[in-house]
Write an enzyme that holds these catalytic residues in place. Structure first.
Site, PDB file in Angstrom:
ATOM      1  N   PRO A   9      -1.741   6.190  -8.089  1.00 31.36           N
ATOM      2  CA  PRO A   9      -1.250   4.963  -8.711  1.00 31.36           C
ATOM      3  C   PRO A   9      -1.489   3.701  -7.899  1.00 31.36           C
ATOM      4  O   PRO A   9      -1.312   3.695  -6.677  1.00 31.36           O
ATOM      5  CB  PRO A   9       0.256   5.219  -8.856  1.00 31.36           C
ATOM      6  CG  PRO A   9       0.386   6.693  -8.912  1.00 31.36           C
ATOM      7  CD  PRO A   9      -0.732   7.248  -8.080  1.00 31.36           C
ATOM      8  N   ASN A  10      -1.880   2.668  -8.603  1.00 35.71           N
ATOM      9  CA  ASN A  10      -2.043   1.293  -8.092  1.00 35.71           C
ATOM     10  C   ASN A  10      -3.289   1.091  -7.229  1.00 35.71           C
ATOM     11  O   ASN A  10      -3.608  -0.047  -6.879  1.00 35.71           O
ATOM     12  CB  ASN A  10      -0.790   0.826  -7.320  1.00 35.71           C
ATOM     13  CG  ASN A  10       0.426   0.801  -8.206  1.00 35.71           C
ATOM     14  OD1 ASN A  10       0.374   0.251  -9.305  1.00 35.71           O
ATOM     15  ND2 ASN A  10       1.518   1.421  -7.788  1.00 35.71           N
ATOM     16  N   ARG A  17      -4.718  -6.421  -4.396  1.00 35.09           N
ATOM     17  CA  ARG A  17      -3.381  -6.021  -3.989  1.00 35.09           C
ATOM     18  C   ARG A  17      -3.221  -6.135  -2.474  1.00 35.09           C
ATOM     19  O   ARG A  17      -4.005  -5.528  -1.732  1.00 35.09           O
ATOM     20  CB  ARG A  17      -3.276  -4.546  -4.400  1.00 35.09           C
ATOM     21  CG  ARG A  17      -2.000  -3.869  -4.116  1.00 35.09           C
ATOM     22  CD  ARG A  17      -2.116  -2.373  -4.394  1.00 35.09           C
ATOM     23  NE  ARG A  17      -0.850  -1.742  -4.131  1.00 35.09           N
ATOM     24  CZ  ARG A  17      -0.694  -0.482  -3.839  1.00 35.09           C
ATOM     25  NH1 ARG A  17      -1.743   0.334  -3.787  1.00 35.09           N
ATOM     26  NH2 ARG A  17       0.490   0.015  -3.608  1.00 35.09           N
ATOM     27  N   TYR A  22      -4.120  -3.542   2.672  1.00 36.72           N
ATOM     28  CA  TYR A  22      -5.047  -2.535   2.146  1.00 36.72           C
ATOM     29  C   TYR A  22      -6.517  -2.918   2.288  1.00 36.72           C
ATOM     30  O   TYR A  22      -7.396  -2.125   1.955  1.00 36.72           O
ATOM     31  CB  TYR A  22      -4.720  -2.259   0.672  1.00 36.72           C
ATOM     32  CG  TYR A  22      -3.331  -1.686   0.473  1.00 36.72           C
ATOM     33  CD1 TYR A  22      -2.967  -0.480   1.068  1.00 36.72           C
ATOM     34  CD2 TYR A  22      -2.370  -2.350  -0.287  1.00 36.72           C
ATOM     35  CE1 TYR A  22      -1.691   0.044   0.912  1.00 36.72           C
ATOM     36  CE2 TYR A  22      -1.089  -1.831  -0.452  1.00 36.72           C
ATOM     37  CZ  TYR A  22      -0.761  -0.640   0.140  1.00 36.72           C
ATOM     38  OH  TYR A  22       0.500  -0.123  -0.006  1.00 36.72           O
ATOM     39  N   ASN A  73      -5.879  10.127  -1.747  1.00 36.16           N
ATOM     40  CA  ASN A  73      -4.899   9.109  -1.403  1.00 36.16           C
ATOM     41  C   ASN A  73      -3.940   9.074  -2.583  1.00 36.16           C
ATOM     42  O   ASN A  73      -4.259   8.509  -3.636  1.00 36.16           O
ATOM     43  CB  ASN A  73      -5.549   7.744  -1.205  1.00 36.16           C
ATOM     44  CG  ASN A  73      -4.525   6.679  -0.843  1.00 36.16           C
ATOM     45  OD1 ASN A  73      -3.314   6.908  -0.951  1.00 36.16           O
ATOM     46  ND2 ASN A  73      -4.997   5.517  -0.411  1.00 36.16           N
ATOM     47  N   ALA A  76       1.861   5.985  -3.891  1.00 32.64           N
ATOM     48  CA  ALA A  76       3.291   6.226  -3.663  1.00 32.64           C
ATOM     49  C   ALA A  76       3.706   7.650  -4.026  1.00 32.64           C
ATOM     50  O   ALA A  76       4.770   8.120  -3.580  1.00 32.64           O
ATOM     51  CB  ALA A  76       4.121   5.213  -4.436  1.00 32.64           C
ATOM     52  N   GLU A  97      -5.541  14.270   3.384  1.00 35.86           N
ATOM     53  CA  GLU A  97      -4.771  13.153   2.828  1.00 35.86           C
ATOM     54  C   GLU A  97      -5.200  11.870   3.541  1.00 35.86           C
ATOM     55  O   GLU A  97      -5.272  11.844   4.769  1.00 35.86           O
ATOM     56  CB  GLU A  97      -3.276  13.440   3.084  1.00 35.86           C
ATOM     57  CG  GLU A  97      -2.338  12.358   2.625  1.00 35.86           C
ATOM     58  CD  GLU A  97      -0.886  12.697   2.984  1.00 35.86           C
ATOM     59  OE1 GLU A  97      -0.547  13.890   3.173  1.00 35.86           O
ATOM     60  OE2 GLU A  97      -0.096  11.757   3.094  1.00 35.86           O
ATOM     61  N   HIS A  99      -4.692   7.555   3.818  1.00 39.02           N
ATOM     62  CA  HIS A  99      -3.991   6.304   3.491  1.00 39.02           C
ATOM     63  C   HIS A  99      -4.732   5.142   4.128  1.00 39.02           C
ATOM     64  O   HIS A  99      -5.113   5.222   5.304  1.00 39.02           O
ATOM     65  CB  HIS A  99      -2.546   6.333   3.997  1.00 39.02           C
ATOM     66  CG  HIS A  99      -1.760   7.428   3.362  1.00 39.02           C
ATOM     67  ND1 HIS A  99      -1.325   7.351   2.066  1.00 39.02           N
ATOM     68  CD2 HIS A  99      -1.407   8.639   3.824  1.00 39.02           C
ATOM     69  CE1 HIS A  99      -0.713   8.477   1.763  1.00 39.02           C
ATOM     70  NE2 HIS A  99      -0.750   9.283   2.795  1.00 39.02           N
ATOM     71  N   ARG A 106       5.343   1.185   8.504  1.00 37.57           N
ATOM     72  CA  ARG A 106       5.826   0.335   7.409  1.00 37.57           C
ATOM     73  C   ARG A 106       7.283   0.696   7.083  1.00 37.57           C
ATOM     74  O   ARG A 106       8.026   1.086   7.978  1.00 37.57           O
ATOM     75  CB  ARG A 106       4.883   0.512   6.205  1.00 37.57           C
ATOM     76  CG  ARG A 106       3.436   0.130   6.541  1.00 37.57           C
ATOM     77  CD  ARG A 106       2.525   0.274   5.351  1.00 37.57           C
ATOM     78  NE  ARG A 106       2.923  -0.610   4.260  1.00 37.57           N
ATOM     79  CZ  ARG A 106       2.460  -0.493   3.005  1.00 37.57           C
ATOM     80  NH1 ARG A 106       1.576   0.459   2.703  1.00 37.57           N
ATOM     81  NH2 ARG A 106       2.880  -1.320   2.071  1.00 37.57           N
TER      82      ARG A 106
END
Ligand code: DQA
Length: 146
Positions: A9-10, A17, A22, A73, A76, A97, A99, A106
């Site tokens: 998502p996103n 964004r 990012y 990735n 969330a 995985e 990111h 964060r």
């Protein structure tokens, strides 16, 4: 050899964004750099993004039998996506995985990943280069390179 590179998502909003977090590249630009690396490694890369956990699971179930490994990735969903985790675990495929940001630097809730325990490894905080590093590492491991 076919590797699935999946974004949750996103991540379709990359380039617009939170660029400081990012980076400025769009997902299409990142996917094309990953595909270039795939060509250099002489493998097939299939990329997929969805904002929906169900669509991600459908894709994983459809593709798993013909794939050798997964780079994901999960966005969330990293932090609470138990259905996604189960689908990934069911494939029995090696998984890395990724990111873009350092999830440990964060908000506290980002520091927990429900995917990490079933992953061979995790790359967090290296921006788009994390996908390239993951692809190289995964292919080297699958080829049994020391
Ligand atoms: C992310 C980190 C997640 O916490 C966040 O929800 C994302 C992107 C990253 O790539 O840094 O969507 O997975």
């Amino acid at each position: 050899m076919k590797i699935l590179v999946i974004n949750g998502p996103n991540l379709n909003m990359l380039g617009k964004r939170d660029k400081e977090i990012y980076g400025g590249k769009t997902l299409a630009e990142i996917d094309s750099l990953i595909r270039e690396q795939g060509e250099a490694l002489n493998i097939e890369v299939v990329t997929f993004q969805s904002n929906s956990e169900g669509a991600l699971i459908d894709f994983i179930q459809e593709q798993a039998d013909s794939a050798s490994g997964i780079i994901i990735n999960p966005g969330a969903l990293t932090h609470y996506g138990f259905s996604l985790r189960d689908a990934l675990a069911d494939t029995k495929l090696p998984l890395i995985e990724v990111h873009l940001s350092n999830i440990y630097a964060r908000e506290e809730w980002r520091a927990q990943s429900v995917i990490a325990p079933i992953a061979k490894g995790q790359i967090s905080g290296l921006g788009w280069r994390g996908y390239i590093a993951a692809l190289r590492a995964l292919v080297a491991q699958l080829r049994g390179e020391g």
